[in-house]
Design an enzyme around this catalytic site. Structure first.
Site, mmCIF file in Angstrom:
data_model
loop_
_atom_site.group_PDB
_atom_site.id
_atom_site.type_symbol
_atom_site.label_atom_id
_atom_site.label_comp_id
_atom_site.label_asym_id
_atom_site.label_seq_id
_atom_site.Cartn_x
_atom_site.Cartn_y
_atom_site.Cartn_z
ATOM 1 N N HIS A 282 73.451 -13.411 -78.411
ATOM 2 C CA HIS A 282 74.191 -13.115 -79.603
ATOM 3 C C HIS A 282 73.259 -12.998 -80.827
ATOM 4 C CE1 HIS A 282 78.227 -13.851 -77.897
ATOM 5 N NE2 HIS A 282 77.478 -14.647 -77.050
ATOM 6 N N ASP B 117 70.098 -10.342 -88.720
ATOM 7 C CA ASP B 117 71.381 -11.114 -88.136
ATOM 8 C C ASP B 117 71.455 -10.264 -86.871
ATOM 9 O OD1 ASP B 117 73.314 -12.845 -88.110
ATOM 10 O OD2 ASP B 117 74.003 -12.362 -90.165
#
Length: 473
Positions: free
Chosen positions: A156, A364
């Site tokens: 993720h 991110d």
């Protein structure tokens, strides 16, 4: 279809409401409910000499199995290697990286413990889907025990470039662990290129068309699966907020001023000091925005027991105080800084009323706040998304105003341009973003990964075919 088995560090309780659980937890629970399955993870509890078997209960078509960990193992696994080594490494924060062999051994020990507890519960035709950096070695441990079924892994967070990844002393062992999965999913094509480059240059593996990899005796596939949100649910919540008590309270507190909003966990990867500094720079360089715009930064506390995170919180509190001290008026406070989470419906109301969405992480994997902000907008009068080019979402959201989060003055200029942007351009930018958000939902992401995992082992007939194809390519 075969039974689906999901492994994650956190397991969403069946009693946890969707507004609290979050989109990923809801989507995984729905997938399990559709296919029938097992959700396996940590119970959140520690105990000296914990039982070898998990606590098991059933809700609907889903079986939940929760494993208790030894406190020393849990610290070494979670706070030690996972979040002291892998988290900073993957977010390009080498100065924050800490590697200790005892923590690396604890990380592997927990993965071995998980495998031993999970293996007796598995059926030969199960589809196992492992989530995130806490459990990279899990497939290798399950293979040692004899499980031959399909196992997929989704990462993720970002995957670092080879130059950065090589800084981790255990880099070779981790990639060898990945080779025991049938499908490795990453957020972006850039992440895929980084891992494939490492495998071909450092691990001396073979790369075939479609991201199929041969490494020693194993073959597996690496591909990008950019995660989405439950777009319809966010639209519904945003529309329902119109005229609500919360929206009226927000509007009354703003007094007709424009709102800029940021929502981030309190984490060093989110670039929060630069974001607050950029807002201060906006007020300094463009005084016409003083008393005309209010910034709200929501930053729930994360890993508060870690010294670096406590230091970050103090730094942000000082920055917020300095900005308010310099620019506040008796009837206007420039910056609202909140350290607590809000439910999805409340966030949807805030997003919908915000002229600027400020999503400026230093790095991110994806950043779903950017997509939530887009989904919550009023199509007739949408706000502008200001987005870090180092967020995975930047690959999809072409209508965002991209910024470099290390450039405080550049972010201030971008905020000024967005606040001054004509409505026609705002609508055009929002429409481009919305097309991506509404089509690439969390549900589509989930279904696509499962479909690709089911078919992953059919890419080649055997290792010899893989090597031959790679040589021909």
């Amino acid at each position: 279809m075969a039974r689906l088995v999901i492994v994650s560090n956190r397991v969403a309780s069946p009693r946890e409401r969707a507004a609290k659980a979050g989109g990923l937890a809801v989507a995984l629970r729905e997938a399990l409910g559709t296919h029938g399955g097992l959700w396996f993870g940590w119970s959140g509890e520690t105990q000296v000499n914990p039982p070898d078997t998990p606590k098991v209960f059933r809700s609907g078509r889903v079986t939940y199995a929760l494993l208790t960990l030894d406190p020393d193992d849990q610290r070494a696994h979670y706070a030690g290697y996972a979040n002291g080594s892998l988290w900073p490494l993957c977010h390009y924060r080498l100065g924050a990286l800490s590697f200790r062999r005892a923590e690396w051994e604890g990380y592997r020990r927990v993965n071995e413990h998980f495998a031993r507890a999970l293996f007796p519960m598995l059926r030969p035709d199960d589809i196992v889907w492992v989530h995130d950096y806490h459990f990279i070695p899990l497939a290798a441990e399950l293979r040692k025990l004899g499980f031959g079924g399909r196992i997929g892994y989704f990462h993720h967070i970002p995957w670092p470039t080879p130059e950065v990844f090589l800084s981790l002393p255990s880099h070779a062992a981790l990639v060898n662990d990945l080779s025991h999965y049938d499908l490795v999913g990453l957020q972006t094509e850039q992440d895929v290129r980084a891992l494939l480059t490492y495998i071909s240059s450092e691990a001396r593996g073979w790369i075939a068309p479609g991201g199929v990899v041969g490494l020693r005796e194993r073959r597996f596939r690496i591909a990008a699966f950019p995660i989405g949100i439950d777009a319809d649910a966010f639209v519904t919540d945003a529309q329902a907020s119109v005229g609500s008590e919360e929206e009226q309270r927000l509007a009354a507190s703003l007094g007709g001023r424009q709102l800029a909003v940021g929502v981030d966990r309190l984490d060093y990867s989110k670039g929060l000091p630069s974001k607050l500094a950029a807002f201060g720079e906006l007020l300094n360089r463009y005084p016409e925005h003083r008393s005309k715009v209010t910034m709200m930064q929501i930053a729930p506390v994360s890993r508060g027991e870690v010294a670096e995170y406590r230091a970050l919180r103090r730094e942000l509190e000082e920055l917020a105080g300095a900005i308010n001290g310099e620019y506040a008026e008796f009837d206007w406070v420039p910056l609202r800084y909140l350290n607590r989470p809000f439910q999805r419906a409340t966030l949807a109301a805030i997003y919908r009323n915000a002229r600027l969405g400020l999503v400026t992480p230093l790095r991110d994997g994806m950043n779903l706040v950017a997509k939530e902000y887009v989904a919550a907008q009023n199509p007739d009068d949408p706000g502008v998304l200001i987005l870090s080019r180092f967020a995975g979402a930047a690959d999809e959201l072409s209508g965002a105003v991209l910024v470099n989060p290390y450039d405080v003055e550049g972010m201030a200029e971008a905020a000024h341009a967005a606040l001054s942007m004509p409505i026609e351009e705002r609508r055009e930018r929002w429409q481009a973003n919305w097309e991506k958000v509404r089509t690439n939902t969390i549900h589509r992401w989930c279904e696509t990964f499962i479909h690709e995992l089911v078919n992953a082992v059919d890419q080649f007939d055997g290792p010899s075919d893989l090597l031959g194809e790679a040589r021909r390519g």
